[in-house]
Design a protein around this motif. Structure first.
Motif, PDB file in Angstrom:
ATOM      1  N   ALA A   9     -25.771  56.827 -28.745  1.00 37.52           N
ATOM      2  CA  ALA A   9     -25.215  57.653 -28.712  1.00 37.52           C
ATOM      3  C   ALA A   9     -25.958  59.934 -28.864  1.00 37.52           C
ATOM      4  N   CYS A  10     -27.227  59.194 -29.405  1.00 37.19           N
ATOM      5  CA  CYS A  10     -28.403  60.174 -30.759  1.00 37.19           C
ATOM      6  C   CYS A  10     -28.963  60.108 -29.293  1.00 37.19           C
ATOM      7  N   PRO A  20     -40.860  76.358 -28.346  1.00 39.26           N
ATOM      8  CA  PRO A  20     -40.798  74.670 -28.752  1.00 39.26           C
ATOM      9  C   PRO A  20     -39.415  74.457 -29.416  1.00 39.26           C
ATOM     10  N   THR A  21     -38.641  74.225 -28.656  1.00 41.85           N
ATOM     11  CA  THR A  21     -36.908  74.108 -29.399  1.00 41.85           C
ATOM     12  C   THR A  21     -36.901  72.676 -29.002  1.00 41.85           C
ATOM     13  N   ARG A  22     -36.723  72.032 -30.398  1.00 42.50           N
ATOM     14  CA  ARG A  22     -35.449  70.989 -30.476  1.00 42.50           C
ATOM     15  C   ARG A  22     -34.463  70.457 -31.328  1.00 42.50           C
ATOM     16  N   ILE A  23     -33.142  69.644 -30.281  1.00 41.90           N
ATOM     17  CA  ILE A  23     -32.097  70.154 -30.891  1.00 41.90           C
ATOM     18  C   ILE A  23     -31.926  68.347 -30.554  1.00 41.90           C
ATOM     19  N   LEU A  24     -30.675  68.314 -32.213  1.00 35.85           N
ATOM     20  CA  LEU A  24     -30.306  66.399 -31.587  1.00 35.85           C
ATOM     21  C   LEU A  24     -29.002  66.413 -32.058  1.00 35.85           C
ATOM     22  N   ILE A  25     -28.601  65.268 -31.090  1.00 37.37           N
ATOM     23  CA  ILE A  25     -27.215  65.114 -30.964  1.00 37.37           C
ATOM     24  C   ILE A  25     -26.754  64.154 -31.558  1.00 37.37           C
ATOM     25  N   ASP A  26     -25.966  63.599 -32.418  1.00 43.37           N
ATOM     26  CA  ASP A  26     -25.346  62.724 -32.503  1.00 43.37           C
ATOM     27  C   ASP A  26     -25.876  61.928 -33.804  1.00 43.37           C
ATOM     28  N   PRO A  27     -26.638  61.826 -34.214  1.00 49.67           N
ATOM     29  CA  PRO A  27     -26.996  60.579 -35.425  1.00 49.67           C
ATOM     30  C   PRO A  27     -26.164  60.548 -35.922  1.00 49.67           C
ATOM     31  N   GLY A  28     -25.566  58.822 -35.496  1.00 47.54           N
ATOM     32  CA  GLY A  28     -25.377  57.592 -36.155  1.00 47.54           C
ATOM     33  C   GLY A  28     -25.428  56.660 -36.818  1.00 47.54           C
ATOM     34  N   SER A  31     -28.119  54.426 -34.527  1.00 53.34           N
ATOM     35  CA  SER A  31     -28.595  54.994 -33.909  1.00 53.34           C
ATOM     36  C   SER A  31     -29.567  55.207 -34.377  1.00 53.34           C
ATOM     37  N   THR A  32     -31.218  55.007 -34.038  1.00 54.19           N
ATOM     38  CA  THR A  32     -32.215  54.721 -35.305  1.00 54.19           C
ATOM     39  C   THR A  32     -33.724  55.441 -34.907  1.00 54.19           C
ATOM     40  N   GLY A  33     -34.516  55.409 -35.886  1.00 54.52           N
ATOM     41  CA  GLY A  33     -35.695  56.588 -34.915  1.00 54.52           C
ATOM     42  C   GLY A  33     -35.656  58.133 -35.754  1.00 54.52           C
ATOM     43  N   PHE A  34     -34.252  58.287 -36.158  1.00 53.62           N
ATOM     44  CA  PHE A  34     -33.929  59.886 -36.019  1.00 53.62           C
ATOM     45  C   PHE A  34     -34.539  60.281 -37.648  1.00 53.62           C
ATOM     46  N   GLU A  35     -34.701  59.892 -38.556  1.00 52.36           N
ATOM     47  CA  GLU A  35     -34.605  60.036 -40.015  1.00 52.36           C
ATOM     48  C   GLU A  35     -35.606  60.245 -41.052  1.00 52.36           C
TER      49      GLU A  35
END
Length: 215
Positions: A9-10, A20-28, A31-35
């Motif tokens: 769901a990430c 420029p705007t960056r929004i992250l949703i549901d790092p669970g 999920s991988t690569g968001f760190e």
């Protein structure tokens, strides 16, 4: 807008204008690569299940992104508070600001898994008036939705419900998410059903993990 699927769901949403705007949703946990993400403006949580909020990695992510806005439903907020992560509790009718991008909150309950299990809160997020992440519920969205991040697998749903949801929302683009619990053969089966049974005007775009796509 660019969308990067980071598993289950990430998703990462990136806007270039008006700035420029960056929004992250549901790092669970699935999920991988968001760190390693930096320069995030907002971090959104739909609900408190671990596959949507991984508290082994989220505190370090927030610390590495100073000034980030963290918004959550009531259940996720309680988890964040336990780990002393600054956040905002947001519910139905609330908004979240991420740079110059507005985010409308569509609050409700997580879809029922079984009547014997206690239910929890669930936020959907309508980003910039056109992109909807519903969390783990088939929430109604006000107005038109151009991009729907569509759950396609989970213990709370069957694929026929997802088909009916797409028919109801009728987005321009459908992006499957929440698929990590499905074997590859079943992912492909569900995508095929959605393509064949969904509205003709809704394009299905299956994202490769970690690869940004402009929509």
């Amino acid at each position: 807008m660019k969308i990067t699927h980071l598993g289950h769901a990430c998703v990462l949403l990136e806007f270039n204008a008006p700035k420029p705007t960056r929004i992250l949703i549901d790092p669970g946990t699935y999920s991988t690569g968001f760190e390693s993400l930096r320069d995030l403006d907002a971090l959104l949580f739909t609900h408190s299940h671990p596959d949507h909020i991984d508290m082994n990695r989220v505190p370090a992510l927030v610390e590495a992104n100073p000034g980030i806005t963290v918004a959550a439903d009531q259940g996720s907020a309680a988890v964040l508070a336990e780990h002393v992560v600054d956040h905002q509790v947001r519910g139905q009718g609330d908004t979240v600001a991420a740079g110059d991008i507005g985010i409308d909150v569509l609050a409700g309950d997580h879809a029922v898994i079984h009547c014997d299990l206690p239910n929890i809160t669930n936020n959907g997020y309508l980003i910039d008036g056109h992109t909807l992440h519903p969390g783990d519920a088939f929430l109604d969205a006000p107005g038109s939705v151009e991009v729907l991040l569509l759950p396609v697998g989970g213990p709370w749903m069957k694929i026929g419900e997802a088909v009916d949801y797409v028919r109801r929302v009728r987005p321009r683009v459908v992006i499957p998410i929440h698929q990590a619990g499905l074997a590859k053969i079943h992912q492909d089966l569900h995508y095929g059903l959605l393509r064949n049974l969904g509205p003709a005007e809704s394009e299905m775009v299956v994202l490769e993990h970690g690869v940004p796509v402009t929509v």
